[in-house]
Design an enzyme around this catalytic site. Structure first.
Site, PDB file in Angstrom:
ATOM      1  N   THR A   1       0.827  -1.212   0.000  1.00 24.73           N
ATOM      2  CA  THR A   1       0.000   0.000   0.000  1.00 24.73           C
ATOM      3  C   THR A   1       0.867   1.270   0.000  1.00 24.73           C
ATOM      4  OG1 THR A   1      -1.631  -1.224   1.283  1.00 24.73           O
ATOM      5  CG2 THR A   1      -1.903   1.155   1.219  1.00 24.73           C
TER       6      THR A   1
ATOM      7  N   LYS B   1       4.409   4.321  18.322  1.00 26.97           N
ATOM      8  CA  LYS B   1       4.322   5.720  17.881  1.00 26.97           C
ATOM      9  C   LYS B   1       4.518   6.700  19.036  1.00 26.97           C
ATOM     10  CE  LYS B   1       1.401   4.701  13.876  1.00 26.97           C
ATOM     11  NZ  LYS B   1       0.024   4.477  13.446  1.00 26.97           N
TER      12      LYS B   1
ATOM     13  N   ILE C   1       0.239  13.333   8.730  1.00 30.43           N
ATOM     14  CA  ILE C   1       0.293  14.538   9.576  1.00 30.43           C
ATOM     15  C   ILE C   1       1.745  14.920   9.838  1.00 30.43           C
ATOM     16  CG2 ILE C   1      -0.356  15.560  11.796  1.00 30.43           C
ATOM     17  CD1 ILE C   1      -2.468  13.368  12.085  1.00 30.43           C
TER      18      ILE C   1
ATOM     19  N   GLU D   1      -2.454  -2.803   9.857  1.00 28.28           N
ATOM     20  CA  GLU D   1      -1.163  -3.484   9.722  1.00 28.28           C
ATOM     21  C   GLU D   1      -1.406  -4.875   9.142  1.00 28.28           C
ATOM     22  OE1 GLU D   1       1.904  -1.992  10.615  1.00 28.28           O
ATOM     23  OE2 GLU D   1       0.475  -0.360  10.616  1.00 28.28           O
TER      24      GLU D   1
ATOM     25  N   VAL E   1       4.769   8.077  12.146  1.00 28.69           N
ATOM     26  CA  VAL E   1       3.785   8.494  13.162  1.00 28.69           C
ATOM     27  C   VAL E   1       2.775   9.444  12.516  1.00 28.69           C
ATOM     28  CG1 VAL E   1       3.421   9.611  15.394  1.00 28.69           C
ATOM     29  CG2 VAL E   1       5.548   8.362  14.967  1.00 28.69           C
TER      30      VAL E   1
ATOM     31  N   ASP F   1       0.894  -0.797  17.938  1.00 29.53           N
ATOM     32  CA  ASP F   1       1.242   0.243  16.958  1.00 29.53           C
ATOM     33  C   ASP F   1       1.249   1.623  17.634  1.00 29.53           C
ATOM     34  OD1 ASP F   1       1.360   0.939  13.879  1.00 29.53           O
ATOM     35  OD2 ASP F   1      -0.171   2.261  14.727  1.00 29.53           O
TER      36      ASP F   1
ATOM     37  N   GLU G   1       9.296  10.568   9.054  1.00 28.81           N
ATOM     38  CA  GLU G   1       8.074  11.368   9.270  1.00 28.81           C
ATOM     39  C   GLU G   1       6.804  10.518   9.148  1.00 28.81           C
ATOM     40  OE1 GLU G   1       7.804  15.007   9.950  1.00 28.81           O
ATOM     41  OE2 GLU G   1       5.934  14.029  10.530  1.00 28.81           O
TER      42      GLU G   1
ATOM     43  N   GLY H   1       0.669   9.026  10.038  1.00 27.94           N
ATOM     44  CA  GLY H   1       0.443   8.958   8.589  1.00 27.94           C
ATOM     45  C   GLY H   1       0.914  10.232   7.907  1.00 27.94           C
TER      46      GLY H   1
HETATM   47  N1  HSE Z   1      -2.045   0.507  10.960  1.00 28.79           N
HETATM   48  C1  HSE Z   1      -1.658   1.865  11.146  1.00 28.79           C
HETATM   49  C2  HSE Z   1      -2.872   2.669  11.569  1.00 28.79           C
HETATM   50  C3  HSE Z   1      -1.094   2.408   9.866  1.00 28.79           C
HETATM   51  O1  HSE Z   1      -3.979   2.152  11.429  1.00 28.79           O
HETATM   52  O2  HSE Z   1      -2.728   3.786  12.056  1.00 28.79           O
HETATM   53  C4  HSE Z   1      -0.514   3.769   9.971  1.00 28.79           C
HETATM   54  O3  HSE Z   1       0.589   3.796  10.820  1.00 28.79           O
END
Ligand code: HSE
Length: 408
Positions: free
Chosen positions: A11, A200, A131, A185, A127, A196, A124, A129
């Site tokens: 992706t 972050k 932003i 993920e 964390v 996750d 970058e 996506g």
């Molecule tokens: N699986 C993660 C989420 C992807 O849903 O935020 C982005 O880091």
């Protein structure tokens, strides 16, 4: 011409190729040269894809090609991402990654190797996506002592909780949709169990304090125990439940946790819904500021990677000093953290209130129609105090930490 390689054509990797193609002129102008994807490393073939002819299966092709000045790691996981990234930096190539597991586990070492080889290790996209948050913490907020970072940092769980809250969807159906939309993920356990978010908030804490963070020191609880019944109470109370990753730094010690938290409409993160992420940053001079945007997904995340590519390749690829040192940040145990608690208890409120108040002290009561249970909202107390008190009360069905002002 600047040649780059993308490792992992899923992706995010395919999103990076798309952003570089669609914004190619603007990116070339900002870099001062055309940026070309020379190789895409993946185990699979992609017949008919624009990158079809650039697919390679052997990392050493990229490692040995001196024309490749930057490697983009979008494979996820630690193996082989870690050895490939390490070897790329050692070969004098810049690296940008979207892989929070990699940064949280090996960031200190990879930043050091980048420094030694006069290249950049940027993350970058790891964390929030799309932003902007890592670079603003280093640059725009450089004059601040950061006192708190609290965020909704996982798009998948925020999407699931929003669908459960607003559309009454089941956990499973919402998760499936999040997977289809490319938010989750590879192993969604990392999302729903909070791992996750943990990686972050660990990265943000390291960036904010300048010290190494061992993510294993962060108390982590996911959303798998949150049910539709909890949201029925939340609805009646005018509240919602969000998965928070939070670090509150007091006198050099971090109080960090990942857990679902019940919040009210007056909380700045209340309206952060669906795949969006929101990050509150509190500085000692600025007070609170908030970063908001798409926290997962192909193009938003790829956009953050593209910004790292520009930053690394412009000015002939100078090393930009950022990162943290090897001194480990101290963490306090969750026992000492204070919250209010939303507690669901079996039985009828009228019959059990005396007993409940003897245990918890003053509480606010919430009742729904046709239920064999009721809920209470306690005053603020430490985790240790809550656990001690809760042992004395039978029939507790649920406990959610709450950050709510009294009588709201
Ligand atoms: N699986 C993660 C989420 C992807 O849903 O935020 C982005 O880091």
């Amino acid at each position: 011409m600047k040649n780059i390689a993308i490792m992992g054509y899923g992706t995010i990797g395919s999103g990076v190729a798309e952003v570089l193609e669609r914004n190619s002129e603007m990116i070339a102008k900002r870099v001062g040269d055309k940026v070309e994807v020379k190789y895409v490393l993946d185990l699979r073939e992609f017949p008919g894809d624009p990158m079809e002819k650039r697919i390679v299966h052997d990392f050493s092709v990229i490692e040995k090609d001196s024309e490749v000045s930057m490697v983009i790691e979008t494979m996820g996981g630690l193996n082989p991402a870690y050895p490939f990234v390490k070897a790329s930096l050692e070969a004098g190539k810049h690296v940008a990654t979207s892989n929070k597991a990699l940064v949280a586990a090996y960031g200190t070492e990879l930043l050091e190797i980048a420094r030694e080889h006069n290249v950049n290790f940027f993350f970058e996209a790891s964390v929030g996506g799309g932003i902007p948050i890592i670079r603003p913490l280093y640059t725009s907020l450089a004059g601040e002592e950061i006192e708190e970072i609290t965020g909704i940092l996982n798009g998948t769980t925020n999407y699931i909780l929003t669908k459960m809250d607003k559309a009454g969807e089941t956990f499973e159906a919402a998760l499936r949709k999040a997977q289809e939309l490319g938010y989750a993920e590879r192993n969604p356990e990392a999302d729903v169990e909070g791992h996750d978010t943990c990686r972050k908030i660990a990265i943000l804490t390291a960036v904010a304090t300048g010290h190494e963070v061992n993510y294993e020191h962060i108390y982590t609880e996911g959303i798998t125990k949150i049910t539709d019944v909890d949201f029925r109470y939340a609805d009646a109370m005018g509240t919602s439940v969000k998965l928070f990753g939070s670090s509150r730094i007091r006198e050099g010690i971090a109080h960090a946790f990942v857990a679902p938290v019940m919040i009210g409409k007056d909380h700045p993160l209340y309206s952060v819904n669906d795949v969006y992420n929101g990050i509150l940053v509190k500085g000692n001079m600025l007070g609170t500021s908030m970063f908001y945007g798409s926290g997962a997904g192909k193009l938003p995340t790829a956009s953050a990677v593209a910004a790292d590519i520009i930053e690394a390749l412009k000015d002939n690829g100078r090393h930009v000093e950022m990162g943290w040192d090897r001194e480990s940040l101290a963490f306090s145990a969750i026992d000492s953290f204070s919250f209010r608690y939303f507690v669901r208890i079996k039985g009828i409120a009228e019959k059990r209130m005396k007993e409940v108040e003897e245990v918890f002290g003053k509480v606010e009561v919430v009742e729904l129609d046709h239920m064999d249970e009721f809920a209470v909202l306690t005053e603020v107390m430490t985790e240790e105090e809550y656990e001690e008190k809760a042992k004395k009360l039978s029939g507790i069905r649920q406990r959610i930490r709450a950050e709510l002002n009294a009588n709201k």
